[in-house]
Design a protein around this motif. Structure first.
Motif, PDB file in Angstrom:
ATOM      1  N   LEU A  35       0.824  -1.202   0.000  1.00 53.77           N
ATOM      2  CA  LEU A  35       0.000   0.000   0.000  1.00 53.77           C
ATOM      3  C   LEU A  35       0.859   1.254   0.000  1.00 53.77           C
ATOM      4  CD1 LEU A  35      -2.837   1.292   0.294  1.00 53.77           C
ATOM      5  CD2 LEU A  35      -2.514   1.181   2.772  1.00 53.77           C
ATOM      6  N   ILE A  36       1.946   1.240   0.793  1.00 55.48           N
ATOM      7  CA  ILE A  36       2.793   2.422   0.921  1.00 55.48           C
ATOM      8  C   ILE A  36       3.660   2.634  -0.317  1.00 55.48           C
ATOM      9  CG2 ILE A  36       4.733   3.419   2.211  1.00 55.48           C
ATOM     10  CD1 ILE A  36       3.555   2.196   4.720  1.00 55.48           C
ATOM     11  N   LEU A  37       4.327   1.574  -0.755  1.00 56.29           N
ATOM     12  CA  LEU A  37       5.286   1.723  -1.849  1.00 56.29           C
ATOM     13  C   LEU A  37       4.620   1.738  -3.219  1.00 56.29           C
ATOM     14  CD1 LEU A  37       8.242  -0.537  -0.641  1.00 56.29           C
ATOM     15  CD2 LEU A  37       8.063   1.950  -0.547  1.00 56.29           C
ATOM     16  N   LYS A  38       3.561   0.926  -3.395  1.00 54.58           N
ATOM     17  CA  LYS A  38       2.864   0.825  -4.689  1.00 54.58           C
ATOM     18  C   LYS A  38       3.867   0.721  -5.829  1.00 54.58           C
ATOM     19  CE  LYS A  38      -1.445   3.226  -3.591  1.00 54.58           C
ATOM     20  NZ  LYS A  38      -1.281   3.629  -2.215  1.00 54.58           N
ATOM     21  N   GLU A  39       4.790  -0.205  -5.716  1.00 55.97           N
ATOM     22  CA  GLU A  39       5.870  -0.325  -6.683  1.00 55.97           C
ATOM     23  C   GLU A  39       5.312  -0.643  -8.075  1.00 55.97           C
ATOM     24  OE1 GLU A  39       9.632  -1.663  -4.014  1.00 55.97           O
ATOM     25  OE2 GLU A  39       8.425  -3.230  -4.925  1.00 55.97           O
ATOM     26  N   GLY A  40       5.895   0.011  -9.076  1.00 55.65           N
ATOM     27  CA  GLY A  40       5.512  -0.234 -10.452  1.00 55.65           C
ATOM     28  C   GLY A  40       4.328   0.592 -10.916  1.00 55.65           C
ATOM     29  N   GLN A  41       3.624   1.252 -10.026  1.00 56.27           N
ATOM     30  CA  GLN A  41       2.489   2.074 -10.414  1.00 56.27           C
ATOM     31  C   GLN A  41       2.945   3.514 -10.600  1.00 56.27           C
ATOM     32  OE1 GLN A  41      -1.121   1.529  -8.147  1.00 56.27           O
ATOM     33  NE2 GLN A  41      -0.331  -0.364  -7.276  1.00 56.27           N
ATOM     34  N   LYS A  42       2.522   4.109 -11.696  1.00 58.86           N
ATOM     35  CA  LYS A  42       2.930   5.473 -11.993  1.00 58.86           C
ATOM     36  C   LYS A  42       1.717   6.291 -12.415  1.00 58.86           C
ATOM     37  CE  LYS A  42       7.372   5.083 -11.340  1.00 58.86           C
ATOM     38  NZ  LYS A  42       8.079   5.877 -10.334  1.00 58.86           N
ATOM     39  N   PHE A  43       1.780   7.587 -12.127  1.00 53.53           N
ATOM     40  CA  PHE A  43       0.737   8.501 -12.565  1.00 53.53           C
ATOM     41  C   PHE A  43       1.403   9.853 -12.767  1.00 53.53           C
ATOM     42  CE2 PHE A  43      -2.551  11.717 -11.722  1.00 53.53           C
ATOM     43  CZ  PHE A  43      -3.453  11.348 -12.696  1.00 53.53           C
ATOM     44  N   ASP A  44       1.421  10.325 -14.028  1.00 53.09           N
ATOM     45  CA  ASP A  44       2.125  11.569 -14.358  1.00 53.09           C
ATOM     46  C   ASP A  44       3.576  11.536 -13.889  1.00 53.09           C
ATOM     47  OD1 ASP A  44      -0.123  12.549 -15.542  1.00 53.09           O
ATOM     48  OD2 ASP A  44      -0.759  13.736 -13.817  1.00 53.09           O
ATOM     49  N   GLY A  45       4.194  10.371 -13.983  1.00 49.78           N
ATOM     50  CA  GLY A  45       5.606  10.266 -13.644  1.00 49.78           C
ATOM     51  C   GLY A  45       5.925  10.233 -12.171  1.00 49.78           C
ATOM     52  N   LYS A  46       4.927  10.102 -11.315  1.00 49.65           N
ATOM     53  CA  LYS A  46       5.193  10.044  -9.871  1.00 49.65           C
ATOM     54  C   LYS A  46       4.275   9.008  -9.232  1.00 49.65           C
ATOM     55  CE  LYS A  46       2.066  13.915  -8.808  1.00 49.65           C
ATOM     56  NZ  LYS A  46       1.511  14.019 -10.163  1.00 49.65           N
ATOM     57  N   ALA A 201       3.700  15.078   8.771  1.00 42.43           N
ATOM     58  CA  ALA A 201       4.432  13.857   9.126  1.00 42.43           C
ATOM     59  C   ALA A 201       5.726  13.710   8.312  1.00 42.43           C
ATOM     60  CB  ALA A 201       3.540  12.635   8.954  1.00 42.43           C
ATOM     61  N   THR A 202       6.462  12.613   8.571  1.00 41.74           N
ATOM     62  CA  THR A 202       7.824  12.435   8.055  1.00 41.74           C
ATOM     63  C   THR A 202       7.924  11.137   7.248  1.00 41.74           C
ATOM     64  OG1 THR A 202       8.586  13.506  10.098  1.00 41.74           O
ATOM     65  CG2 THR A 202      10.267  12.471   8.729  1.00 41.74           C
ATOM     66  N   PRO A 203       7.478  11.147   5.977  1.00 43.83           N
ATOM     67  CA  PRO A 203       7.513   9.935   5.146  1.00 43.83           C
ATOM     68  C   PRO A 203       8.898   9.721   4.536  1.00 43.83           C
ATOM     69  CG  PRO A 203       6.582  11.727   3.881  1.00 43.83           C
ATOM     70  CD  PRO A 203       6.879  12.291   5.262  1.00 43.83           C
ATOM     71  N   THR A 204       9.833   9.313   5.357  1.00 41.51           N
ATOM     72  CA  THR A 204      11.233   9.216   4.937  1.00 41.51           C
ATOM     73  C   THR A 204      11.410   8.279   3.752  1.00 41.51           C
ATOM     74  OG1 THR A 204      11.814   9.571   7.259  1.00 41.51           O
ATOM     75  CG2 THR A 204      13.577   8.865   5.791  1.00 41.51           C
ATOM     76  N   HIS A 205      10.590   7.229   3.681  1.00 40.60           N
ATOM     77  CA  HIS A 205      10.733   6.285   2.566  1.00 40.60           C
ATOM     78  C   HIS A 205      10.584   6.979   1.225  1.00 40.60           C
ATOM     79  CE1 HIS A 205       6.335   6.445   2.496  1.00 40.60           C
ATOM     80  NE2 HIS A 205       6.362   5.805   1.341  1.00 40.60           N
ATOM     81  N   MET A 206       9.643   7.937   1.137  1.00 37.54           N
ATOM     82  CA  MET A 206       9.417   8.607  -0.134  1.00 37.54           C
ATOM     83  C   MET A 206      10.422   9.740  -0.359  1.00 37.54           C
ATOM     84  SD  MET A 206       7.882   8.466  -2.957  1.00 37.54           S
ATOM     85  CE  MET A 206       6.634   7.232  -2.588  1.00 37.54           C
ATOM     86  N   GLY A 207      10.909  10.342   0.736  1.00 39.89           N
ATOM     87  CA  GLY A 207      11.981  11.313   0.585  1.00 39.89           C
ATOM     88  C   GLY A 207      13.180  10.690  -0.108  1.00 39.89           C
ATOM     89  N   LYS A 257      14.120  -0.508   3.191  1.00 43.80           N
ATOM     90  CA  LYS A 257      14.069  -1.068   1.840  1.00 43.80           C
ATOM     91  C   LYS A 257      14.273   0.034   0.803  1.00 43.80           C
ATOM     92  CE  LYS A 257      11.243  -3.886  -1.253  1.00 43.80           C
ATOM     93  NZ  LYS A 257       9.992  -4.676  -1.402  1.00 43.80           N
ATOM     94  N   SER A 258      13.657   1.207   1.001  1.00 44.23           N
ATOM     95  CA  SER A 258      13.868   2.334   0.088  1.00 44.23           C
ATOM     96  C   SER A 258      15.338   2.735   0.060  1.00 44.23           C
ATOM     97  CB  SER A 258      13.012   3.533   0.511  1.00 44.23           C
ATOM     98  OG  SER A 258      11.656   3.307   0.274  1.00 44.23           O
ATOM     99  N   TYR A 259      15.956   2.745   1.226  1.00 41.36           N
ATOM    100  CA  TYR A 259      17.376   3.081   1.340  1.00 41.36           C
ATOM    101  C   TYR A 259      18.253   2.060   0.609  1.00 41.36           C
ATOM    102  CZ  TYR A 259      21.930   3.005   3.734  1.00 41.36           C
ATOM    103  OH  TYR A 259      23.267   2.948   4.027  1.00 41.36           O
ATOM    104  N   GLU A 260      17.958   0.783   0.777  1.00 38.53           N
ATOM    105  CA  GLU A 260      18.750  -0.258   0.113  1.00 38.53           C
ATOM    106  C   GLU A 260      18.605  -0.173  -1.398  1.00 38.53           C
ATOM    107  OE1 GLU A 260      17.185  -3.658   2.088  1.00 38.53           O
ATOM    108  OE2 GLU A 260      18.638  -3.573   3.749  1.00 38.53           O
ATOM    109  N   GLU A 261      17.420   0.184  -1.886  1.00 33.78           N
ATOM    110  CA  GLU A 261      17.237   0.391  -3.319  1.00 33.78           C
ATOM    111  C   GLU A 261      18.048   1.596  -3.786  1.00 33.78           C
ATOM    112  OE1 GLU A 261      15.494  -1.417  -5.695  1.00 33.78           O
ATOM    113  OE2 GLU A 261      15.476  -2.903  -4.072  1.00 33.78           O
ATOM    114  N   ALA A 262      18.114   2.632  -2.952  1.00 28.44           N
ATOM    115  CA  ALA A 262      18.874   3.836  -3.305  1.00 28.44           C
ATOM    116  C   ALA A 262      20.367   3.541  -3.423  1.00 28.44           C
ATOM    117  CB  ALA A 262      18.631   4.925  -2.257  1.00 28.44           C
TER     118      ALA A 262
END
Length: 321
Positions: A35-46, A201-207, A257-262
């Motif tokens: 739900l949070i990451l929604k990997e692979g889904q895009k809308f207007d490039g984001k 709030a602080t959504p660090t994963h998306m930052g 997980k976001s960090y490891e992908e980065a």
């Protein structure tokens, strides 16, 4: 225990309940992560949970003393490179020795190796825009003001410097899970590094994720990500129509997980944690590792730590360009 012999569970029944509970917890964790990451889904490039927000404006204050000194160092390196370019075209430079020899006026020819290298740099300064960033730091400036002035100073230091590409962003989220990001694509955009009460709030994963997406679109081969934040990662979602904060035991692995992908894009990632609270720093260290986190409990330390890493990357890039 007040239970009759027939009401008591045996070890096998207890183990079955524990196993079932663990499996249920893992399923819930996976559902929340998707739900949070929604990997692979895009809308207007984001990602679909992200909006690009027009934030209020605050005029940044450039530290001219710092930006002028940095610019002077960068320009000296570039002028030195241009002066010797024709004689040594196509050779890689031993970066540390080149910088030292050029400033000292020593024999620059000793700085060259015999194989070619092309290089330039992209840098993202990513800023936590949660409302806690509005708190005073050392009773003087707010944390967001320190970040805004710092980013403006770094932009100013790169005037007329080639092959260094600097951008930034600011991010925060609301209690319905919507994440608001504002891109800082030029010096004139720095005024938008501000907070907004509706996204607290602080959504660090998306930052992290959004910054890496920006880095991937920039030209520079060497990539640096600096994230300035003051609080523990936290995120909300809607459950049965109600806002609910995601449990840290579920959310922190998603941030990691976001960090490891980065890290697959660049190993040059630094978290600058502006806070007087040591427990927040310890939380960052637990997620990202001690080598990636700089704890700052004094206002001047923010400038010192960020500028030090920024200067290192720029100088090495100029020397290798």
């Amino acid at each position: 225990n007040g239970l009759s012999e027939g009401d008591r569970m045996n070890d096998e029944e207890i183990n079955d309940i524990i196993k079932e509970s663990k499996e249920q917890g893992e399923r819930e964790h996976q559902e929340i992560e998707e739900l949070i990451l929604k990997e692979g889904q895009k809308f207007d490039g984001k990602p679909p949970e992200v909006i690009l927000l027009n934030r209020k404006e605050e005029t940044p204050v450039i530290n001219k003393n710092i930006s002028t000194k940095l610019n002077r160092i960068f320009r000296k390196l570039q002028m030195g490179k241009k002066k010797i370019f024709n004689d040594y075209q196509g050779f890689e430079i031993n970066t540390d020795q080149f910088i030292e020899n050029l400033i000292k006026g020593s024999n620059i020819s000793k700085s060259f190796n015999n194989h070619k290298l092309e290089n330039d740099a992209s840098i993202i300064i990513s800023v936590d825009g949660s409302t806690s960033m509005n708190k005073l730091f050392e009773g003087k400036k707010t944390r967001i003001t320190i970040a805004r002035d710092l980013v403006a100073t770094l932009f100013d230091s790169l005037k007329n410097i080639e092959d260094i590409y600097l951008k930034g962003n600011i991010w925060s989220s609301n209690k319905r899970g919507k994440i608001a990001i504002t891109e800082i694509n030029s010096r004139k955009d720095v005024k938008y590094i501000t907070t907004t009460d509706s996204y607290n709030a602080t959504p660090t994963h998306m930052g992290i994720k959004y910054s890496i997406d920006m880095l991937n679109k920039m030209k520079g081969k060497k990539k640096l990500l600096i994230i300035i934040t003051d609080g523990s990662p936290n995120y909300h979602q809607i459950v049965d129509g109600n806002s609910q904060r995601v449990n840290p035991n579920t959310y922190f692995p998603i941030v990691k997980k976001s960090y490891e992908e980065a890290l697959k894009v660049t190993p040059n990632i630094l978290f600058v944690v502006i806070t007087p609270y040591h427990w927040i720093n310890e939380r960052f260290v637990n997620i990202f590792g001690v080598d990636r986190v700089v704890y700052v409990d004094q206002a001047k330390g923010v400038n010192e730590k960020v500028i030090k890493r920024f200067k290192e990357v720029v100088m090495r890039t100029i020397a290798k360009t």
